[in-house]
Design a protein around this motif. Sequence first.
Motif, short mmCIF file in Angstrom:
data_model
loop_
_atom_site.label_atom_id
_atom_site.label_comp_id
_atom_site.label_asym_id
_atom_site.label_seq_id
_atom_site.Cartn_x
_atom_site.Cartn_y
_atom_site.Cartn_z
N ASN A 1 -7.47 -17.44 24.72
CA ASN A 1 -6.86 -18.47 23.86
C ASN A 1 -5.51 -18.91 24.41
O ASN A 1 -4.86 -19.79 23.86
CB ASN A 1 -6.70 -17.95 22.44
N THR A 2 -5.10 -18.28 25.48
CA THR A 2 -3.87 -18.72 26.15
C THR A 2 -4.31 -19.32 27.48
O THR A 2 -5.35 -18.96 28.02
CB THR A 2 -2.92 -17.53 26.42
N ARG A 3 -3.49 -20.24 28.00
CA ARG A 3 -3.86 -20.90 29.24
C ARG A 3 -3.95 -19.93 30.40
O ARG A 3 -2.97 -19.27 30.72
CB ARG A 3 -2.80 -21.94 29.59
N GLN B 1 -10.28 -20.96 23.50
CA GLN B 1 -9.85 -22.27 23.96
C GLN B 1 -9.96 -22.53 25.46
O GLN B 1 -10.03 -23.66 25.89
CB GLN B 1 -8.38 -22.50 23.56
N TYR B 2 -9.94 -21.46 26.25
CA TYR B 2 -9.90 -21.66 27.70
C TYR B 2 -10.87 -20.78 28.47
O TYR B 2 -11.25 -19.70 28.02
CB TYR B 2 -8.49 -21.36 28.24
N VAL B 3 -11.19 -21.28 29.67
CA VAL B 3 -11.96 -20.50 30.64
C VAL B 3 -11.09 -20.42 31.89
O VAL B 3 -10.50 -21.42 32.31
CB VAL B 3 -13.29 -21.22 30.99
N GLY B 4 -11.03 -19.23 32.47
CA GLY B 4 -10.29 -19.06 33.72
C GLY B 4 -11.26 -18.68 34.83
O GLY B 4 -12.22 -17.96 34.59
N MET B 5 -11.05 -19.21 36.03
CA MET B 5 -11.89 -18.83 37.18
C MET B 5 -10.99 -18.57 38.37
O MET B 5 -10.01 -19.28 38.58
CB MET B 5 -12.89 -19.94 37.51
#
Length: 262
Positions: free
Chosen positions: A244-246, A177-181
């Motif tokens: 899948n977690t923020r 669900q998410y991408v982190g940068m």
Amino acid sequence: MSTPDKKSKKELTVEQKINRRNFISFSTFAVLAAGAVGGWEWLYKSPEETAGITAGARKPLRRALNKTELFFRRVFSDNHMVKIYPKSMAAKRVRVNSDIGIEADKKFDPSNWKLQVAKKGGEVLQISLQELMTLPKTEIIYDFKCVEGWDQISHWGGVRFKDFIEHYKLDDYTKMQYVGMETPDKGYYIGLDMPSAMHPQTLLAYEMNDKLLPLENGAPLRLIIPVKYGIKNLKRVGSITFSNTRPRDYWAEQGYDYYSGL
Ligand SMILES: Nc1nc2c(c(=O)[nH]1)N[C@H]1C(S)=C(S)[C@@H](COP(=O)(O)O)O[C@H]1N2
Ligand SMILES: [Mo]
């Protein structure tokens, strides 16, 4: 000839005015109140939904939820493109807004930099700028908007995030669900919903106005995500993660909207 005296006799006395105003506001209130009670009754008497995630929600509410869903589907659909401009309209002197996560490291050397992509099982892909520059290049000229109230038409070039994903065979990760940068020093960090990251106008940019990015605009690589406000356009991308977690998000932690969509 009318004297001021005669005129004032035609006007309402202060007391009359007050009575009149009270009457008007009372009637307005009564009408609104009746409407509200009627509204609640209408809602209350409507059938309940019996299945799905909104089970128990009254039908009219369910309809409102559907509208929100539709709205988001429209916002995030591939067909929803941000407006683009001719090159001649792009700012020659691009603003430098803030430098969290890129300020301390004044001696930062872009040539030693590598993008770190965290894969499953602890494997980390390390990608140089030279390598990224062999991928198909995409350019965009659009109106960059900062939540602080300014906007500026600017010109960026780089690799579509979508193309980057395909090239490095990361397609499986896009089911998350998410991408982190984060910046290399982890001082600034953002979280993105996958549909916005995969939007065809989202770039991993290494150029501004046809030249390599200046350090203060995010060299060697920054995110350009036109469907979001400036706060999500991370300068100097150090690492990319999928989840899948923020992922943590610098400005969301300060109370800004997590999605910060436009
Ligand atoms: N690393 C890092 N990236 C960042 C920021 C920041 O402080 N540090 N500020 C963001 C904000 S609020 C805006 S508006 C844009 C500004 O980009 P610019 O300086 O290239 O105009 O960068 C975004 N990316
Ligand atoms: Mo901003």
